[in-house]
Design an enzyme around this catalytic site. Sequence first.
Site, PDB file in Angstrom:
ATOM      1  N   THR A  30       0.882  -1.179   0.000  1.00 56.33           N
ATOM      2  CA  THR A  30       0.000   0.000   0.000  1.00 56.33           C
ATOM      3  C   THR A  30       0.916   1.224   0.000  1.00 56.33           C
ATOM      4  O   THR A  30       2.119   1.122   0.276  1.00 56.33           O
ATOM      5  CB  THR A  30      -0.886   0.043   1.260  1.00 56.33           C
ATOM      6  OG1 THR A  30      -0.025   0.105   2.404  1.00 56.33           O
ATOM      7  CG2 THR A  30      -1.804  -1.156   1.357  1.00 56.33           C
ATOM      8  N   HIS A  65      -3.648  -5.275 -11.091  1.00 57.07           N
ATOM      9  CA  HIS A  65      -4.188  -6.109 -10.005  1.00 57.07           C
ATOM     10  C   HIS A  65      -4.692  -7.453 -10.536  1.00 57.07           C
ATOM     11  O   HIS A  65      -4.613  -8.464  -9.845  1.00 57.07           O
ATOM     12  CB  HIS A  65      -5.260  -5.367  -9.175  1.00 57.07           C
ATOM     13  CG  HIS A  65      -6.545  -5.092  -9.871  1.00 57.07           C
ATOM     14  ND1 HIS A  65      -6.761  -4.000 -10.653  1.00 57.07           N
ATOM     15  CD2 HIS A  65      -7.698  -5.791  -9.871  1.00 57.07           C
ATOM     16  CE1 HIS A  65      -8.001  -4.016 -11.107  1.00 57.07           C
ATOM     17  NE2 HIS A  65      -8.592  -5.105 -10.646  1.00 57.07           N
ATOM     18  N   ASP A  90      -2.665  -4.558   8.471  1.00 54.12           N
ATOM     19  CA  ASP A  90      -3.008  -3.534   9.467  1.00 54.12           C
ATOM     20  C   ASP A  90      -4.528  -3.413   9.632  1.00 54.12           C
ATOM     21  O   ASP A  90      -5.302  -3.987   8.855  1.00 54.12           O
ATOM     22  CB  ASP A  90      -2.336  -2.191   9.136  1.00 54.12           C
ATOM     23  CG  ASP A  90      -2.868  -1.538   7.864  1.00 54.12           C
ATOM     24  OD1 ASP A  90      -4.008  -1.808   7.464  1.00 54.12           O
ATOM     25  OD2 ASP A  90      -2.114  -0.745   7.259  1.00 54.12           O
ATOM     26  N   ALA A  91      -4.940  -2.639  10.651  1.00 59.32           N
ATOM     27  CA  ALA A  91      -6.366  -2.522  10.973  1.00 59.32           C
ATOM     28  C   ALA A  91      -7.145  -1.889   9.819  1.00 59.32           C
ATOM     29  O   ALA A  91      -8.275  -2.300   9.516  1.00 59.32           O
ATOM     30  CB  ALA A  91      -6.522  -1.693  12.244  1.00 59.32           C
ATOM     31  N   ASN A  92      -6.527  -0.918   9.164  1.00 60.84           N
ATOM     32  CA  ASN A  92      -7.221  -0.201   8.097  1.00 60.84           C
ATOM     33  C   ASN A  92      -7.536  -1.110   6.905  1.00 60.84           C
ATOM     34  O   ASN A  92      -8.690  -1.189   6.455  1.00 60.84           O
ATOM     35  CB  ASN A  92      -6.356   0.989   7.652  1.00 60.84           C
ATOM     36  CG  ASN A  92      -6.986   1.766   6.525  1.00 60.84           C
ATOM     37  OD1 ASN A  92      -8.112   2.238   6.623  1.00 60.84           O
ATOM     38  ND2 ASN A  92      -6.270   1.884   5.419  1.00 60.84           N
ATOM     39  N   THR A  93      -6.512  -1.816   6.406  1.00 63.54           N
ATOM     40  CA  THR A  93      -6.760  -2.680   5.238  1.00 63.54           C
ATOM     41  C   THR A  93      -7.661  -3.846   5.629  1.00 63.54           C
ATOM     42  O   THR A  93      -8.507  -4.279   4.836  1.00 63.54           O
ATOM     43  CB  THR A  93      -5.427  -3.141   4.604  1.00 63.54           C
ATOM     44  OG1 THR A  93      -4.727  -1.973   4.145  1.00 63.54           O
ATOM     45  CG2 THR A  93      -5.640  -4.067   3.426  1.00 63.54           C
ATOM     46  N   ASN A 126      -1.788  -2.154  17.164  1.00 68.61           N
ATOM     47  CA  ASN A 126      -1.773  -1.786  18.575  1.00 68.61           C
ATOM     48  C   ASN A 126      -2.808  -2.630  19.330  1.00 68.61           C
ATOM     49  O   ASN A 126      -3.859  -2.964  18.782  1.00 68.61           O
ATOM     50  CB  ASN A 126      -2.115  -0.288  18.647  1.00 68.61           C
ATOM     51  CG  ASN A 126      -2.338   0.197  20.044  1.00 68.61           C
ATOM     52  OD1 ASN A 126      -3.431   0.085  20.571  1.00 68.61           O
ATOM     53  ND2 ASN A 126      -1.292   0.711  20.638  1.00 68.61           N
ATOM     54  N   CYS A 151       5.045   1.165  20.132  1.00 70.07           N
ATOM     55  CA  CYS A 151       4.441   2.368  20.722  1.00 70.07           C
ATOM     56  C   CYS A 151       4.531   2.358  22.248  1.00 70.07           C
ATOM     57  O   CYS A 151       4.146   3.320  22.904  1.00 70.07           O
ATOM     58  CB  CYS A 151       2.985   2.468  20.280  1.00 70.07           C
ATOM     59  SG  CYS A 151       2.032   1.022  20.735  1.00 70.07           S
TER      60      CYS A 151
HETATM   61  C1  LIG Z   1       4.988   4.580  12.274  1.00 70.40           C
HETATM   62  C2  LIG Z   1       3.592   4.028  12.100  1.00 70.40           C
HETATM   63  C3  LIG Z   1       3.317   2.738  12.493  1.00 70.40           C
HETATM   64  C4  LIG Z   1       2.024   2.194  12.333  1.00 70.40           C
HETATM   65  N1  LIG Z   1       1.808   0.910  12.725  1.00 70.40           N
HETATM   66  C5  LIG Z   1       0.556   0.393  12.579  1.00 70.40           C
HETATM   67  C6  LIG Z   1       0.305  -0.968  12.962  1.00 70.40           C
HETATM   68  O1  LIG Z   1       1.187  -1.699  13.415  1.00 70.40           O
HETATM   69  N2  LIG Z   1      -0.935  -1.453  12.756  1.00 70.40           N
HETATM   70  C7  LIG Z   1      -1.958  -0.693  12.245  1.00 70.40           C
HETATM   71  O2  LIG Z   1      -3.068  -1.205  12.113  1.00 70.40           O
HETATM   72  N3  LIG Z   1      -1.741   0.601  11.877  1.00 70.40           N
HETATM   73  C8  LIG Z   1      -0.509   1.147  12.017  1.00 70.40           C
HETATM   74  N4  LIG Z   1      -0.266   2.440  11.628  1.00 70.40           N
HETATM   75  C9  LIG Z   1      -1.379   3.230  11.050  1.00 70.40           C
HETATM   76  C10 LIG Z   1      -1.571   2.880   9.572  1.00 70.40           C
HETATM   77  O3  LIG Z   1      -0.377   3.124   8.845  1.00 70.40           O
HETATM   78  C11 LIG Z   1      -2.734   3.722   9.019  1.00 70.40           C
HETATM   79  O4  LIG Z   1      -3.947   3.238   9.546  1.00 70.40           O
HETATM   80  C12 LIG Z   1      -2.775   3.733   7.519  1.00 70.40           C
HETATM   81  O5  LIG Z   1      -3.911   4.448   7.095  1.00 70.40           O
HETATM   82  C13 LIG Z   1      -2.812   2.342   6.927  1.00 70.40           C
HETATM   83  O6  LIG Z   1      -2.911   2.415   5.514  1.00 70.40           O
HETATM   84  P1  LIG Z   1      -2.918   1.114   4.612  1.00 70.40           P
HETATM   85  O7  LIG Z   1      -3.838   0.110   5.248  1.00 70.40           O
HETATM   86  O8  LIG Z   1      -3.431   1.594   3.299  1.00 70.40           O
HETATM   87  O9  LIG Z   1      -1.514   0.618   4.520  1.00 70.40           O
HETATM   88  C14 LIG Z   1       0.997   2.989  11.772  1.00 70.40           C
HETATM   89  C15 LIG Z   1       1.287   4.293  11.368  1.00 70.40           C
HETATM   90  C16 LIG Z   1       2.554   4.816  11.542  1.00 70.40           C
HETATM   91  C17 LIG Z   1       2.833   6.231  11.133  1.00 70.40           C
END
Ligand SMILES: Cc1cc2nc3c(=O)[nH]c(=O)nc-3n(C[C@H](O)[C@H](O)[C@H](O)COP(=O)(O)O)c2cc1C
Length: 244
Positions: A86, A123, A139-142, A175, A209
């Site tokens: 991403t 894709h 991660d939580a977002n994806t 987290n 964190c």
């Molecule tokens: C340094 C840093 C570390 C992060 N670590 C996490 C993590 O471990 N898990 C998580 O869900 N989001 C984490 N985030 C937040 C995600 O990067 C954020 O939700 C982002 O929108 C995810 O985008 P994506 O799913 O498109 O990659 C972190 C952000 C930063 C700046």
Amino acid sequence: MQQQGQMKRQRLSSEEDNLNDDSREFKAERRPPLTRSHKITRDETGKHQLLLVLTGSIAVMKAPELVNELYEKIGKERLTIKIVTTENAEKLCRIQRLEFEDLIYEDRDEWSMWRERGDPVLHIELRKWADSLLIAPLDANTMAKVANGLCDNLVTSIIRAWDLSKPCYFAPAMNTHMWENPLTMQHRNVLKSQLKFKEICPIQKELICGDAGVGAMASIGTIVSLIAALVKDQQAIRSIADKA
Ligand SMILES: Cc1cc2nc3c(=O)[nH]c(=O)nc-3n(C[C@H](O)[C@H](O)[C@H](O)COP(=O)(O)O)c2cc1C
């Protein structure tokens, strides 16, 4: 009063200079986007083709080790890996100056490779190329996007277009409070029960964190063992089919 205002302006402009320096460095390190002539071809020698997806968790730091260990344990004669990120995972990789031997596919390649009918749609090409999908870290977002069917970038488009008869593993990393949020349980359930993706559970440790608790990505050893077992099974099935 006037002196204080001058000092504040000076401080702000030196902070802006620092920011500009950082962002110049940040931009300079980016490779040019791929063009329509980039080809994605399947290997004809029977290697397992694994698509590794990286999302924006700090656990991307472990991605180079994950790739090396996968090749080490399974062998380059039996496995080939392509990596997709991403935008946020790509930023984290660049900030951390992570080094990968292979090309990494990004969002902008999806749009730079397509100009007209007949050009590759990235894709779809990657989804067709892959025998299996490993999303580590997820991660939580994806995770939330996938659970809700969103596909607004390269990674989520691949996952949305995934052939559900092929294996997909995901290793969440977030987290502890995100992990314990009831929405996470809801999203994991969709991935596991509806999409039949296999979860590689996160572990408990002190997170970067500073919080302690469950949420860290599973160990590289655990992930590699699961993928090694998958490759072994798939290649055994293929060799039985070839003999029949
Ligand atoms: C340094 C840093 C570390 C992060 N670590 C996490 C993590 O471990 N898990 C998580 O869900 N989001 C984490 N985030 C937040 C995600 O990067 C954020 O939700 C982002 O929108 C995810 O985008 P994506 O799913 O498109 O990659 C972190 C952000 C930063 C700046």
